[in-house]
Design a protein around this motif. Structure first.
Motif, mmCIF file in Angstrom:
data_model
loop_
_atom_site.group_PDB
_atom_site.id
_atom_site.type_symbol
_atom_site.label_atom_id
_atom_site.label_comp_id
_atom_site.label_asym_id
_atom_site.label_seq_id
_atom_site.Cartn_x
_atom_site.Cartn_y
_atom_site.Cartn_z
ATOM 1 N N ASP A 294 0.833 -1.203 0.000
ATOM 2 C CA ASP A 294 0.000 0.000 0.000
ATOM 3 C C ASP A 294 0.866 1.251 0.000
ATOM 4 O O ASP A 294 1.748 1.399 0.846
ATOM 5 N N TYR A 295 0.584 2.142 -0.951
ATOM 6 C CA TYR A 295 1.248 3.441 -0.990
ATOM 7 C C TYR A 295 0.298 4.487 -0.396
ATOM 8 O O TYR A 295 -0.912 4.253 -0.287
ATOM 9 N N ASN A 296 0.837 5.609 0.025
ATOM 10 C CA ASN A 296 -0.001 6.625 0.650
ATOM 11 C C ASN A 296 -1.157 7.010 -0.260
ATOM 12 O O ASN A 296 -0.985 7.152 -1.485
ATOM 13 N N PRO A 297 -2.357 7.172 0.304
ATOM 14 C CA PRO A 297 -3.537 7.451 -0.528
ATOM 15 C C PRO A 297 -3.475 8.842 -1.134
ATOM 16 O O PRO A 297 -2.803 9.736 -0.605
ATOM 17 N N PRO A 298 -4.176 9.034 -2.247
ATOM 18 C CA PRO A 298 -4.159 10.367 -2.874
ATOM 19 C C PRO A 298 -4.977 11.371 -2.081
ATOM 20 O O PRO A 298 -5.889 11.016 -1.334
ATOM 21 N N VAL A 299 -4.620 12.630 -2.234
ATOM 22 C CA VAL A 299 -5.389 13.716 -1.643
ATOM 23 C C VAL A 299 -6.438 14.137 -2.674
ATOM 24 O O VAL A 299 -6.107 14.518 -3.799
ATOM 25 N N LEU A 300 -7.705 14.038 -2.291
ATOM 26 C CA LEU A 300 -8.800 14.345 -3.205
ATOM 27 C C LEU A 300 -9.528 15.608 -2.742
ATOM 28 O O LEU A 300 -9.614 15.873 -1.534
ATOM 29 N N PRO A 301 -10.069 16.401 -3.667
ATOM 30 C CA PRO A 301 -9.948 16.230 -5.111
ATOM 31 C C PRO A 301 -8.558 16.603 -5.622
ATOM 32 O O PRO A 301 -7.812 17.320 -4.939
ATOM 33 N N VAL A 302 -8.239 16.127 -6.824
ATOM 34 C CA VAL A 302 -6.940 16.421 -7.423
ATOM 35 C C VAL A 302 -7.054 17.739 -8.192
ATOM 36 O O VAL A 302 -7.922 17.894 -9.051
ATOM 37 N N HIS A 303 -6.195 18.674 -7.879
ATOM 38 C CA HIS A 303 -6.209 19.969 -8.557
ATOM 39 C C HIS A 303 -5.148 19.971 -9.661
ATOM 40 O O HIS A 303 -3.964 19.756 -9.410
ATOM 41 N N PHE A 304 -5.595 20.202 -10.872
ATOM 42 C CA PHE A 304 -4.684 20.217 -12.015
ATOM 43 C C PHE A 304 -3.640 21.309 -11.841
ATOM 44 O O PHE A 304 -3.972 22.450 -11.519
ATOM 45 N N GLY A 305 -2.376 20.904 -12.038
ATOM 46 C CA GLY A 305 -1.308 21.877 -11.858
ATOM 47 C C GLY A 305 -0.137 21.626 -12.773
ATOM 48 O O GLY A 305 -0.209 20.797 -13.699
ATOM 49 N N ALA A 306 0.961 22.317 -12.505
ATOM 50 C CA ALA A 306 2.137 22.245 -13.368
ATOM 51 C C ALA A 306 2.710 20.829 -13.431
ATOM 52 O O ALA A 306 3.178 20.391 -14.487
ATOM 53 N N GLU A 307 2.674 20.110 -12.283
ATOM 54 C CA GLU A 307 3.257 18.761 -12.291
ATOM 55 C C GLU A 307 2.499 17.842 -13.245
ATOM 56 O O GLU A 307 3.114 16.981 -13.893
ATOM 57 N N HIS A 308 1.190 18.036 -13.370
ATOM 58 C CA HIS A 308 0.419 17.186 -14.286
ATOM 59 C C HIS A 308 0.776 17.497 -15.735
ATOM 60 O O HIS A 308 0.816 16.598 -16.583
ATOM 61 N N LEU A 309 1.040 18.771 -16.020
ATOM 62 C CA LEU A 309 1.506 19.126 -17.363
ATOM 63 C C LEU A 309 2.844 18.460 -17.664
ATOM 64 O O LEU A 309 3.058 17.941 -18.780
ATOM 65 N N GLU A 418 4.227 -4.243 9.531
ATOM 66 C CA GLU A 418 4.826 -3.131 10.281
ATOM 67 C C GLU A 418 5.639 -2.236 9.332
ATOM 68 O O GLU A 418 5.576 -1.001 9.433
ATOM 69 N N LYS A 419 6.378 -2.849 8.419
ATOM 70 C CA LYS A 419 7.155 -2.068 7.460
ATOM 71 C C LYS A 419 6.233 -1.272 6.539
ATOM 72 O O LYS A 419 6.482 -0.088 6.242
ATOM 73 N N ASN A 420 5.129 -1.901 6.078
ATOM 74 C CA ASN A 420 4.199 -1.195 5.203
ATOM 75 C C ASN A 420 3.565 0.002 5.906
ATOM 76 O O ASN A 420 3.406 1.074 5.312
ATOM 77 N N ALA A 421 3.228 -0.187 7.185
ATOM 78 C CA ALA A 421 2.644 0.920 7.938
ATOM 79 C C ALA A 421 3.659 2.040 8.141
ATOM 80 O O ALA A 421 3.318 3.226 8.112
ATOM 81 N N ARG A 422 4.923 1.654 8.321
ATOM 82 C CA ARG A 422 5.977 2.658 8.514
ATOM 83 C C ARG A 422 6.229 3.441 7.225
ATOM 84 O O ARG A 422 6.459 4.653 7.249
ATOM 85 N N LEU A 423 6.185 2.753 6.086
ATOM 86 C CA LEU A 423 6.450 3.409 4.804
ATOM 87 C C LEU A 423 5.254 4.218 4.315
ATOM 88 O O LEU A 423 5.420 5.183 3.563
ATOM 89 N N SER A 424 4.049 3.806 4.703
ATOM 90 C CA SER A 424 2.834 4.520 4.273
ATOM 91 C C SER A 424 1.998 4.877 5.490
ATOM 92 O O SER A 424 0.894 4.350 5.683
ATOM 93 N N PRO A 425 2.492 5.761 6.348
ATOM 94 C CA PRO A 425 1.800 6.035 7.621
ATOM 95 C C PRO A 425 0.442 6.699 7.450
ATOM 96 O O PRO A 425 -0.378 6.658 8.367
ATOM 97 N N ALA A 426 0.198 7.312 6.288
ATOM 98 C CA ALA A 426 -1.084 7.988 6.080
ATOM 99 C C ALA A 426 -2.136 7.073 5.469
ATOM 100 O O ALA A 426 -3.255 7.502 5.211
ATOM 101 N N HIS A 427 -1.777 5.824 5.238
ATOM 102 C CA HIS A 427 -2.709 4.884 4.608
ATOM 103 C C HIS A 427 -3.432 4.081 5.674
ATOM 104 O O HIS A 427 -2.826 3.563 6.608
ATOM 105 N N TYR A 428 -4.731 3.949 5.497
ATOM 106 C CA TYR A 428 -5.566 3.257 6.481
ATOM 107 C C TYR A 428 -5.264 1.763 6.546
ATOM 108 O O TYR A 428 -5.120 1.184 7.629
ATOM 109 N N ARG A 429 -5.171 1.117 5.398
ATOM 110 C CA ARG A 429 -5.155 -0.351 5.374
ATOM 111 C C ARG A 429 -3.960 -0.987 6.085
ATOM 112 O O ARG A 429 -4.153 -1.952 6.843
ATOM 113 N N PRO A 430 -2.715 -0.516 5.900
ATOM 114 C CA PRO A 430 -1.619 -1.174 6.628
ATOM 115 C C PRO A 430 -1.818 -1.178 8.135
ATOM 116 O O PRO A 430 -1.505 -2.166 8.802
ATOM 117 N N TRP A 431 -2.353 -0.068 8.678
ATOM 118 C CA TRP A 431 -2.564 -0.013 10.130
ATOM 119 C C TRP A 431 -3.663 -0.990 10.558
ATOM 120 O O TRP A 431 -3.554 -1.642 11.603
#
Length: 602
Positions: A294-309, A418-431
């Motif tokens: 599991d990777y950290n979840p996205p922040v929604l909504p996604v605002h189109f910006g320079a990085e997307h270009l 434990e490693k997954n939770a440490r690497l993705s602390p903002a993700h619900y599922r590993p915890w």
């Protein structure tokens, strides 16, 4: 060893299978005892159609992925819940897929080679073997091999590559019967792929890519293949419409079936996330570190910006390079364009609950491995054949070492999460899952702390009232019981059962079983029996409910009824070790009135 002998050795038809077999034994031989992980339970061990059903039940539950789930059903019927058989099949599929990648690469090299003599022999010997090796040993492949239920990804890729290979064989066959046999085989494997995993719906596009790269822009042939692809897609849409009673030409209805899961992400947000996700996939291919489920979840909504270009520009340039190189470097062109085609279903505009997962790279790695092998080969005139072979060998060994090391992590389920939770602390599922593992390790207080972290992740990183999904609520209740907070546990159960709309039958059964466990501890055997029986009615393949009902009956000295319950439970849960052990205890109890009851399940 001189260069001529090296070319002869690597070009031997016996070398590639032996090398690939040795590599898979080194990289995956120690994974045959890796335990089941989270979706393995719901999709296999706790699925009535897999455990006690038949092909008709599997079709009814998993029709769009029928063939993949039939392999799980066959595994369970032959070996029961033992992980060994499941892992053996997964590793065999991975090895077979690598061999098919080798054969596909040979066809691509042979039919695009402009060299002759020793240069052509070196190219034919080097590129296919290196491509298959990279595909086999890359750490990104682990999730589709070691994680049992993701066999769907590896098996679908196997059928996908086989279809492309058989199509080439049929395309170049001179005898009509040979052409018919190979094209028929391609249609069979294509059908198998489509009923294994939905990402294979891009196969017609991959066939078009083969036509373009190998045989040029023959307009009539491309129109024929495109028409055939449209006909196949329309036929599949019709079949899906009949199976699911939907309008097959409604994009929304069809997308819902193809996703197979609900998503709260809109199409636009998902597309913007995938612009970055595809770039991240390529980054992990080049530098595979900090891999996780599991990777950290996205922040929604996604605002189109320079990085997307920037990400969009990168992908457009990459696709443009693939088109530009189709005659100058056809294998690199194939690899680039194949990468994007293989990601088209899961990483474009069809929202899927998990926005970024590693097993989606299993099929795209076919193209990247072939392109990388060709790129490495192009250094041969500059540094020599032996130097290129040594460089490719060193890269392969480094990847193999990383794969073996990461597979070691999968053997320790608690350490893994434990490693997954440490690497993705903002993700619900590993915890939420590490909490379950703490509970299994008899660390209920740590489980409650992890569930608090899971709730904070669900609340956007902020403390607040406990918010958990129903599966985590089951863990929460069990942890409360373990620390002696019976009143709190009962309150959570009653609240969940009375307020939740449609609880998953298995989770409802688990909550009822836990309520029965509390009643049993408090001496209310009649209430416990009622809850256990209701848990069985709700979900008959929960072995703990059967076992605990038998324990209550034995405690009331009703051994004959307990035996009947356990035998009935075994008919719903064949070869379940908990029920088999309890039946042995009950059988003894029938001859020894003082025999203790079976231990209650948890």
């Amino acid at each position: 060893m001189n260069e001529q002998r090296l070319v002869t050795l690597l070009g031997s038809p016996f070398v590639a299978p032996v090398v690939l077999l040795l590599l898979v034994l080194i990289g995956y031989g120690h994974t045959l005892s890796v335990p089941f992980y989270f979706d393995d339970y719901s999709s296999i061990l706790e699925s009535p159609s897999i455990v006690s059903g038949g092909p008709a039940a599997v079709w009814q539950q998993f029709s769009i992925r029928f063939l993949g789930y039939m392999t799980f059903w066959a595994n369970y019927q032959i070996g029961g819940p033992s992980v060994f058989g499941f892992h053996l099949v997964n590793v065999t599929i991975h090895l077979t897929a690598a061999i098919l990648v080798y054969l596909l690469a040979r066809q691509l090299v042979y039919r695009t080679s402009a060299e002759d003599g020793s240069q052509a022999r070196w190219r034919m010997a080097f590129i296919p073997l290196v491509a298959a090796t990279l595909f086999l040993v890359h750490p990104l492949q682990i999730q589709a091999v070691t994680y049992i239920v993701q066999r769907l990804a590896s098996l679908a890729a196997l059928f996908y590559v086989a279809t492309l290979l058989f199509y080439i064989y049929g395309r170049v066959a001179t005898a009509w019967y040979a052409r018919g046999l190979w094209m028929g085989a391609a249609l069979v494997t294509m059908g198998a792929a489509l009923f294994t995993k939905q990402n294979t719906f891009t196969l017609p596009l991959a066939v078009l890519l083969l036509e373009w790269v190998l045989f040029g822009m023959d307009r009539r042939r491309l129109l024929f293949v495109a028409g055939l692809g449209i006909a196949v897609a329309a036929g599949l849409a019709g079949v899906i419409g009949l199976m699911y009673h939907i309008n097959p030409f409604s994009p929304e209805a069809l997308a819902g079936v193809l996703r197979g899961e609900a998503s709260v992400i809109g199409r636009g947000d998902y597309f913007l996330l995938q612009l970055k996700g595809l770039f991240h996939y390529l980054g992990l291919y080049v530098w595979p570190v900090d891999l996780r489920v599991d990777y950290n979840p996205p922040v929604l909504p996604v605002h189109f910006g320079a990085e997307h270009l920037l990400f969009a520009a990168f992908h457009l340039v990459a696709i443009g390079a693939g088109v530009f190189l189709v005659r100058r470097a056809p294998l690199i062109s194939f690899g680039i364009l194949f990468f994007y085609i293989a990601h088209l279903v899961e990483s474009s505009v069809l929202p899927i609950k998990d926005t970024f997962v590693e097993h989606r790279m299993y099929l795209p790695l076919v193209g990247l491995s072939i392109a990388t092998a060709d790129l490495i080969h192009r250094f041969s005139p500059l540094i020599g054949v032996r130097s290129v072979a040594i460089a490719a060998g060193l890269v392969s060994l480094l990847l193999l070492g990383a794969t073996r090391e990461r597979n070691e992590e999968w053997n320790d389920r608690l350490g893994f999460w434990e490693k997954n939770a440490r690497l993705s602390p903002a993700h619900y599922r590993p915890w939420s899952i590490v909490a379950k593992e703490y509970l299994a390790a008899d660390r209920p207080n740590d489980a409650l702390t992890a569930l608090q972290r899971a709730s904070e992740a669900k609340n956007g990183g902020k403390p607040g009232p406990i918010r958990l999904d129903e599966a985590a609520v089951v863990t929460f209740v069990a942890a409360l019981i373990r620390v002696g907070r019976m009143k709190d546990a009962m309150a959570v159960i009653d609240h969940t059962l009375s307020t939740a709309g449609s609880i998953n039958p298995l989770n409802r059964s688990k909550l009822l079983t836990n309520r029965g466990n509390i009643s049993k501890r408090q001496g209310a055997l009649s209430d416990a029996e009622a809850d256990y029986r209701e848990a069985i009615r709700v979900y008959s393949t929960n072995p703990v409910s059967w076992n605990n009902l038998a324990a209550v009956l034995l405690e009331r000295r009703e051994a004959r009824q307990a035996e009947e319950v356990l035998r009935e439970g075994l008919s719903a849960n064949p070869s379940n070790p908990l029920l088999m052990n309890s039946l042995e205890v009950v059988t003894k109890a029938l001859g020894q009135s003082s025999a203790p009851p079976p231990a209650s399940g948890k």
